[in-house]
Design an enzyme around this catalytic site. Sequence first.
Site, PDB file in Angstrom:
ATOM      1  N   GLY A   1      40.167  53.349  57.285  1.00 34.60           N
ATOM      2  CA  GLY A   1      41.251  53.082  56.347  1.00 34.60           C
ATOM      3  C   GLY A   1      42.248  54.230  56.407  1.00 34.60           C
TER       4      GLY A   1
ATOM      5  N   ALA B   1      44.690  57.685  50.792  1.00 34.03           N
ATOM      6  CA  ALA B   1      43.470  58.495  50.820  1.00 34.03           C
ATOM      7  C   ALA B   1      43.022  58.747  52.257  1.00 34.03           C
ATOM      8  CB  ALA B   1      42.366  57.799  50.020  1.00 34.03           C
TER       9      ALA B   1
ATOM     10  N   ARG C   1      48.106  49.088  30.524  1.00 31.07           N
ATOM     11  CA  ARG C   1      48.151  47.795  31.206  1.00 31.07           C
ATOM     12  C   ARG C   1      47.186  46.768  30.632  1.00 31.07           C
ATOM     13  NH1 ARG C   1      48.703  50.051  37.409  1.00 31.07           N
ATOM     14  NH2 ARG C   1      50.859  50.702  37.144  1.00 31.07           N
TER      15      ARG C   1
ATOM     16  N   HIS D   1      45.455  43.349  40.036  1.00 30.56           N
ATOM     17  CA  HIS D   1      46.256  44.363  40.688  1.00 30.56           C
ATOM     18  C   HIS D   1      45.438  45.475  41.324  1.00 30.56           C
ATOM     19  CE1 HIS D   1      49.560  46.985  41.496  1.00 30.56           C
ATOM     20  NE2 HIS D   1      49.195  47.888  40.617  1.00 30.56           N
TER      21      HIS D   1
ATOM     22  N   GLU E   1      40.882  54.185  46.092  1.00 32.63           N
ATOM     23  CA  GLU E   1      40.491  53.012  45.305  1.00 32.63           C
ATOM     24  C   GLU E   1      39.088  52.526  45.664  1.00 32.63           C
ATOM     25  OE1 GLU E   1      43.282  49.755  45.565  1.00 32.63           O
ATOM     26  OE2 GLU E   1      42.231  48.552  44.053  1.00 32.63           O
TER      27      GLU E   1
ATOM     28  N   ARG F   1      42.897  51.880  34.687  1.00 32.21           N
ATOM     29  CA  ARG F   1      43.700  52.918  35.315  1.00 32.21           C
ATOM     30  C   ARG F   1      45.089  52.942  34.689  1.00 32.21           C
ATOM     31  NH1 ARG F   1      47.460  53.059  38.954  1.00 32.21           N
ATOM     32  NH2 ARG F   1      47.173  50.987  39.844  1.00 32.21           N
TER      33      ARG F   1
END
Lengths: 271, 642
Positions: free
Chosen positions: B45, B49, B335, B406, B430, B440
Amino acid sequence: MSAQQSGHQGHSTMKVTLHVWRQKDARDPGRMVGYPNVECSPDMSFLEMLDVLNERLMEKGEEPIAFDSDCREGICGACSLTVNGIPHGPRKGTTVCQLHMRSFEDGAELFIEPWRAKAFPVLRDLVVDRSAFDRIIEAGGFVSVRAGGCPDGNAIPVPKEEADQAMDAAACIGCGACVAACPNAAAMLFVGAKISHLRHLPQGQAEQKRRAQAMVDQMDSEGFGNCSNYLECEAVCPKEISVKVIAEMNRDYLSASLTREEQKNDGGGAG
Amino acid sequence: MSADGPLLDGRCPTGPIETRWERCKAELKLVNPANKRKYKVLVVGTGLAGASAAATLAELGYQVHAFCFQDSPRRAHSIAAQGGINAAKNYQNDGDSVWRLFHDTIKGGDFRARESNVHRLAECSRNIIDQCVAQGVPFAREYGGLLDNRSFGGSQVSRTFYARGQTGQQLLIGAYQALARQIGLRRVKMSPRTEMLDVVVVNGVARGIVVRDLVSGKVETHAGDAVVLATGGYGNVFFLSTNAKGCNVTATWRAHKKGAFFANPCYTQIHPTCIPVSGDHQSKLTLMSESLRNDGRIWVPKTKGDARGPDQIPEDERDYYLERRYPSYGNLAPRDIASRSAKYACDEGRGVGPGGLGVYLDFSDAIKRLSEPVIRERYGNLFEMYERITGENPYRVPMRIYPAVHYTMGGLWVDYHLMSNLPGLFVLGEANFSDHGANRLGASALMQGLADGYFVIPYTLGHFFASTKQEKVTTDHPEFKKALADTNAYVARLLAVNGKRTVDSFHKELGKLLWDKVGMARDRAGLQETLKRIPELREEFWKNVFVPGSGEALNQSLEKAGRVADFLEFAELLAADALEREESCGGHFRTEYQTADGEAVRNDEKFCYVAAWEWKGDGKPAALHQEALNYEFVHLATRSYK
């Protein structure tokens, strides 16, 4: 059906006739294949229309059309379709993933092709290899700092106008539409955008000349063409990057070439 | 349910919170520069990060081999983050500090995150801004040339740094360029269009990975001294989400099946401001940045079924429900709260737009107060995006928004060193579970991804190498041969089903099921029903899925099939975790546990822990391990944004 996912059913439907480039792999010569009367809704994005066609093809046991896409919100730069000869299709400043079928007439005939450029070989159907862009960045499209030990973010004020110009150029998504649109398959808008982004910031100025030299040399070796001011790149750029970045690139490259010459002379004269 | 086995040890330092990370770093063992090049790190990935980790580890001298499924590391989905990145710089002189960012994040996460990790995150936030500025990230600036800030949800200070509405793009390009520099210097080998399909474990340590080249279809193994997963979240288990189409759970799920614990999978974030669904064809949902809530006001009509256009509804017949219910935070409530409030309004029949599944986000007051050019300067690209998708001009009519999946706070369990319980397997961004608790806050994902990659893993990975004696292994080791054969057989199995239903049809069915029963509101009966339904759907998948083409070519249907097969297993763990957690906290809302006015009710007596699940084999329930959460510095309290 779920609350969210039932949503609003588009009342109108439309039909389009597609001609799509199909190519099994890099060695296959490829050909256009017709798909008449593809039903879709004006609210669909162009890629959702292709998703629907692919579902139909698979229901008939056929292989779907391969195309690149990921974020589908116009920022990752993965999608790369030429629609009726225009990279990303007819809508200005819009990637093809954000182009909606309401931009076309009912009954429209659409020709869908991959990016066409020697430096972007087709891998399958509409998927091309754009790793040449990565190699250009690897050659010099960065500021040489390592993690840690950097001065405070506010240590060097950057005039807002300069920061804004850097941002205008940094908005490039690396999709390659500029190359696909250029009759010479030049990559100068892409390369110029990176050079412009970094030259407008004090942090990028230490390596300004070196960067231009290295990136342009790499660009040339990848088989991209030269700029002859058609300005097609600017016209199709989904981020509407101005060709002024090409002028900035040329200025840095020229200046670097002169300095390089001097360095050689210095070296030769020593000892 | 009681936990299986002893409590998990997160290796968190003790003592004063302000010096924990400093003291930890002082105690970490080092690898000398000449020895670093003997270690090979596999990084999977290349988002914020992964790219920051790969670049930083290579700068230190380690051999790095990085992998991503996209055609270039520059396309990872971090790129789509719009609004900004938090940092406790206090450039605004508005009372911000590391302590306050730490406090806001613990509270925002509804007391389900580790204090030690969150404090470290708040400390590193300051270095991140300095780092990114040095890399040439074109952050927004004031006329005096200094960095500008805006506000985000869950905070009463302005600490969010941004680059127009494309902050994620600019930070990712910064990390990508740092990575590209190392690739050019031949210190990182980069394999794009390559998907990880398994982790190879030798003598109880993660020593390699199995990958598939997505162009040739060839399955290969790679050996190393450590594996770093930075493969993002699992939001696409819901099919419709704001994630990119390619985002998936495969890497973390396969690691889970090789022994890594999966923590808090039920913590999923439903973002309040997304463009509503327009039809069944919808392939993904588009986020409208939370930053819009700085100037946009959210409202619905006061009367049920009010069919008038927004401009026909007078001021006193509008309900600005966030301002009414949460006066001190107003439209910048966190949120989870903003999403749930939108759902309540729509459930009451006061939703707007087609199907009544939307609320207004209205800029008319802000345009009056500040002028249209100012609003255009702040949010121009977001307004354009909205207009392209909906065909409506938000400068003239209010936006219509609705919540959508999300971000996922859950992920592989890691300790303070970001190492999973499987030694040698590190998990960043994540993909891990560690810093956001049950919810978050906005502008914190970018902060965490970069903190992990630039400032945490370079220290903790060295300590792992320096304190662990390991034999060198190569891909000739029997475990690698076995993993390779297993993966080849798995790919062949997917192709051999040759049924009648497409991969997407299964994915959509799974997504609808989860959205209905495991979405913004969950209850026992719905979860139990889901847990019954998922195995049935999975069974049908393996009997009736149709994957055209071959394994020896670029085959996007095959890629999707593997990802959906994993979602079909993972979804069961998500629902099981949601069933087990008999409380409401952050993004996890159980309707049985709420106050009379619909606020979440936590149960700290019973559930103040991290739920880390161990894979026990096909068809067997996962085993629960617990890590106790201690709040020594921010005292447990009912979260209030009133």
